[in-house]
Write a protein that holds these residues in place. Structure first.
Motif: not given
Length: 282
Positions: A19-32
């Motif tokens: 869910l966190a990956i799909e919702e872009g939660a890590f990308e918001e922190r500069g992480i793929v």
């Protein structure tokens, strides 16, 4: 963007990550965050950590403690699921076994040596009062391999997470004789030291992010239906599983670590005692 590789089993415990990956939660922190499912389980994930083929793993506590004790250059960085794992003890439905006690001196199917199914066979044998030196094993790689091995009689029983195997029990492929819960928090997050030495701040962001998701996971509207649909489970089984499962946002305690290590030492699954600070980060 910082790329981070992570592995875990394709089971309902890990939905917060997806869910966190799909919702872009890590990308918001500069992480793929690059997730890979590992159906072979803990033994395979420990090897991926040791070979630097993954940065992080969501892995069984007893399995990674054993692996690090044997030289895996990794560390436990946090608990992930703080409740025990309920291991079902399964036989093929057509076999004559009616109780766990009848499995003494028979052959266990395991995904690989060092896996949870391997280690928990020892824990269960100790619980039953069996001679653990007489345990026998058949390596079957994954759940599909276990189905084949039990059906063909090359193995007699198989231990795997209760709810993951429930559809096979319901359909009559397996018969469950009992359950054996882990006597400790079941899943931790582990990192290989190469990644850890260079990316402590990145790791902190990953942990902060997933901890927000796991803390709020049970309160997500209709999360039980989402889990049931996504993992092909009955809604009532998911409701029971959710009532038994608690995600954790804290570090593994020294007391818990010593309990796991002492059990492994008593079962002669590790040879030497290791320091808490050498195996647990922070």
């Amino acid at each position: 963007m910082k790329h981070v590789r992570i592995v875990g089993v394709p089971e309902h415990f890990n939905l917060p990550w997806h869910l966190a990956i799909e919702e872009g939660a890590f990308e918001e922190r500069g992480i793929v965050l690059e997730w890979t499912d590992i159906p072979e389980g803990t033994g395979r994930m420990a090897q991926l950590l040791a070979d630097h083929e993954t940065d992080l793993a969501i892995i069984l506590t007893e399995g990674i403690v054993k692996s690090i004790s044997e030289g895996n250059p990794s560390m436990i960085v946090q608990e992930y699921v703080g409740s025990p794992l309920l291991w079902g003890i399964h036989v093929a439905s057509q076999r004559h076994f009616k109780s766990v006690s009848e499995l003494k001196n028979t052959k266990a199917a395991i995904s690989r040596f060092g896996s949870g199914s391997h280690l928990m066979a020892f824990v269960n044998a100790q619980k039953e009062g069996w001679d653990t030196s007489r345990l026998q094993f058949e390596v079957i790689d994954n759940l599909e391999g276990a189905v084949a091995a039990l059906a063909h009689g090359t193995a007699d029983y198989f231990m795997w997470e209760h709810f993951t195997t429930k559809p096979l029990v319901d359909s009559g492929v397996f018969r469950r004789l009992g359950d054996c819960p882990t006597p400790w928090p079941c899943f931790v997050i582990a990192a290989n030291k190469h990644f850890l030495a260079r990316n402590e701040n990145v790791l902190r962001h990953v942990l902060q992010c997933i901890n927000l998701y796991t803390k709020e996971f049970k309160s997500i509207p209709s999360i039980n239906r989402t889990l049931a649909n996504r993992y092909e489970q009955k809604l009532e089984d998911i409701d029971t599983w959710l009532s038994l499962t608690e995600w954790s946002q804290k570090q593994l305690t020294e007391e818990t670590f010593k309990s796991v290590q002492q059990t492994l030492l008593n079962l002669h699954l590790v040879a030497t005692e290791k320091n808490f600070t050498d195996m647990v980060w922070g």
